[in-house]
Motif scaffolding. Structure first.
Motif, short mmCIF file in Angstrom:
data_model
loop_
_atom_site.label_atom_id
_atom_site.label_comp_id
_atom_site.label_asym_id
_atom_site.label_seq_id
_atom_site.Cartn_x
_atom_site.Cartn_y
_atom_site.Cartn_z
N GLU A 195 0.84 -1.20 0.00
CA GLU A 195 0.00 0.00 0.00
C GLU A 195 0.87 1.25 0.00
OE1 GLU A 195 -3.28 0.11 -0.41
OE2 GLU A 195 -3.23 -2.08 -0.60
N LYS A 198 2.10 1.93 -3.47
CA LYS A 198 1.10 2.59 -4.32
C LYS A 198 1.20 4.11 -4.17
CE LYS A 198 -2.28 -1.21 -3.99
NZ LYS A 198 -3.64 -1.56 -3.50
N ARG A 201 4.38 5.35 -5.83
CA ARG A 201 4.28 5.43 -7.28
C ARG A 201 3.51 6.68 -7.71
NH1 ARG A 201 7.22 3.50 -11.45
NH2 ARG A 201 5.97 2.94 -13.26
N ARG A 236 -4.47 7.01 -8.40
CA ARG A 236 -4.78 5.75 -7.73
C ARG A 236 -4.65 4.57 -8.69
NH1 ARG A 236 -6.71 6.10 -2.68
NH2 ARG A 236 -7.17 8.19 -1.89
N GLY A 239 -0.98 3.61 -9.08
CA GLY A 239 -0.49 2.86 -7.93
C GLY A 239 -0.94 1.41 -7.95
N GLU A 240 -2.22 1.21 -8.25
CA GLU A 240 -2.77 -0.15 -8.33
C GLU A 240 -2.12 -0.94 -9.46
OE1 GLU A 240 -4.80 -1.65 -6.35
OE2 GLU A 240 -5.58 -0.01 -5.12
N LYS A 241 -1.89 -0.28 -10.57
CA LYS A 241 -1.29 -0.94 -11.74
C LYS A 241 0.10 -1.48 -11.40
CE LYS A 241 -0.10 0.03 -16.58
NZ LYS A 241 -0.09 1.10 -17.62
N ALA A 243 1.27 -2.16 -8.42
CA ALA A 243 1.17 -3.17 -7.37
C ALA A 243 0.86 -4.55 -7.92
CB ALA A 243 0.10 -2.77 -6.35
#
Length: 366
Positions: A195, A198, A201, A236, A239-241, A243
């Protein structure tokens, strides 16, 4: 991705003083090496890149493209500390039989280059026709050209530097701080700190792009109160990408690797170190780059003997080195043509090469 693996089953001395008991490098090759090894193109990847260069740089690598797999032997190696198969924080330490995680030692750009050289010797490569890299990859390429001046014939450096700036280090430290405040970061399992990564990033992305980029690509659209702004969802999403394909341990380590860049360390200063380069060199900078400002590439070109300097005008800031495939291709092909003809490219000609000159360049290239 399909990769090859090179294992060096001996202690590997690191610049900072630690020793890795052994190392393994994941790498890919494209094309066929000539018997005399005269067609080797070594591409160095950036921060969260991988050895799969035909994927992350598909606009310039492949059949009929700038780095043509029909007539070039292209190699790209996953760097030490990274996530894609080379020895890194998630690797098992042969001495403890447990993953390194937080115990992975400090590594530097020079360590990465030294590991490359072991693989080069293993593959029987005595000469690199062209070595190219952008950002963290460019840091590797310039270090290699200094440490072994007779190895590389042609050197292409894009959006990179000879010494990482306090500005760049501050961005990286901010990202590390974001990871550190993740309550899971102190734990020892593969997804610890994810987290925090994320958020790191999202912070990094601001330095990879710029004010104008966001003003156009994430422009406000009269969003009603309570609905997420485009820029919010974009941060967001990025960051998810990341992760989904990376880990916080490698991210943390590689940010420190970037900070380590200083070609003048132990060599009498940066300018003296750059003067050792013998390769024909093209240095390319991006006008809108906020992370590796263009003055850093101007410095490289000024201090590398005979280097040519080229500017790229891009909306995308630092990330332009991954996006502006057409401009990069035309500029490099023209440079290759002129150096082959032993014509000294005029700095001002390259300095003013921008989008508005595309038609003119087409004529010259043809």
């Amino acid at each position: 991705m399909n990769s090859n693996y090179f294992k060096y089953p001996h202690p590997f001395q690191l610049e900072a003083g630690d020793v890795l008991p052994e190392i393994e490098l994941a790498y890919q090759t494209l094309g066929t090496m000539k018997p005399d090894g005269s067609n080797v193109t070594w591409i160095c990847h950036a921060f969260t890149g991988s050895q799969d260069v035909a994927d992350w740089w598909q606009g310039v690598v492949g059949q009929g493209k700038l780095f043509n797999t029909d007539n070039q032997f292209i190699i790209c190696v996953n760097v030490l500390g990274s996530h894609y198969g080379s020895t890194g924080p998630l690797s098992v330490n042969p001495e403890t039989q447990l993953p390194y995680y937080h115990d992975f030692p400090t590594i530097t750009i020079r360590d990465i280059v030294n590991s490359f050289d072991l693989l080069r010797e293993h593959l029987g490569i005595s000469k690199i026709k062209t070595c190219v890299g952008g950002s963290l990859g460019g840091q590797q390429a310039v270090e290699w050209a200094i440490s072994q001046p007779d190895l590389i014939e042609n050197l292409i450096l894009i959006a990179t530097n000879a010494q990482h700036s306090p500005w760049g280090i501050a961005f990286n430290e901010s990202q590390r701080m974001a990871i550190e405040v993740d309550p899971t970061w102190k734990e020892s399992y593969a997804t610890a700190g994810i987290e925090g990564m994320k958020a790191a990033r999202a912070t990094a992305l601001i330095s990879y792009r710029n004010y104008e980029t966001y003003g156009i690509t994430q422009a406000r659209q009269d969003e009603p109160l309570g609905k997420s702004y485009r820029a919010v969802s974009y941060q967001r999403y990025q960051g998810e990408k990341l992760a989904q394909r990376f880990n916080a341990f490698s991210y943390y380590i590689l940010s420190q690797v970037m900070d380590s860049q200083d070609v003048g360390r132990g060599r009498g200063g940066v300018q003296k170190a750059l003067s050792r380069i013998k390769a024909k060199t093209l240095v390319m900078g991006i006008k809108s780059d906020a992370l590796f400002p263009i003055n850093e590439q101007e410095f490289l070109a000024k201090n590398i003997p005979g280097a040519t300097f080229q500017t790229i005008d891009s909306l995308y800031g630092h990330d332009g080195f991954l996006i502006e495939n057409s401009l990069i291709t035309k500029a490099i092909r023209l440079w290759q043509k002129l150096t082959k003809l032993e014509i000294n490219p005029m700095e001002e000609f390259f300095r003013n090469l921008e989008n508005k000159t595309k038609d003119r360049l087409d004529l010259i290239s043809n």
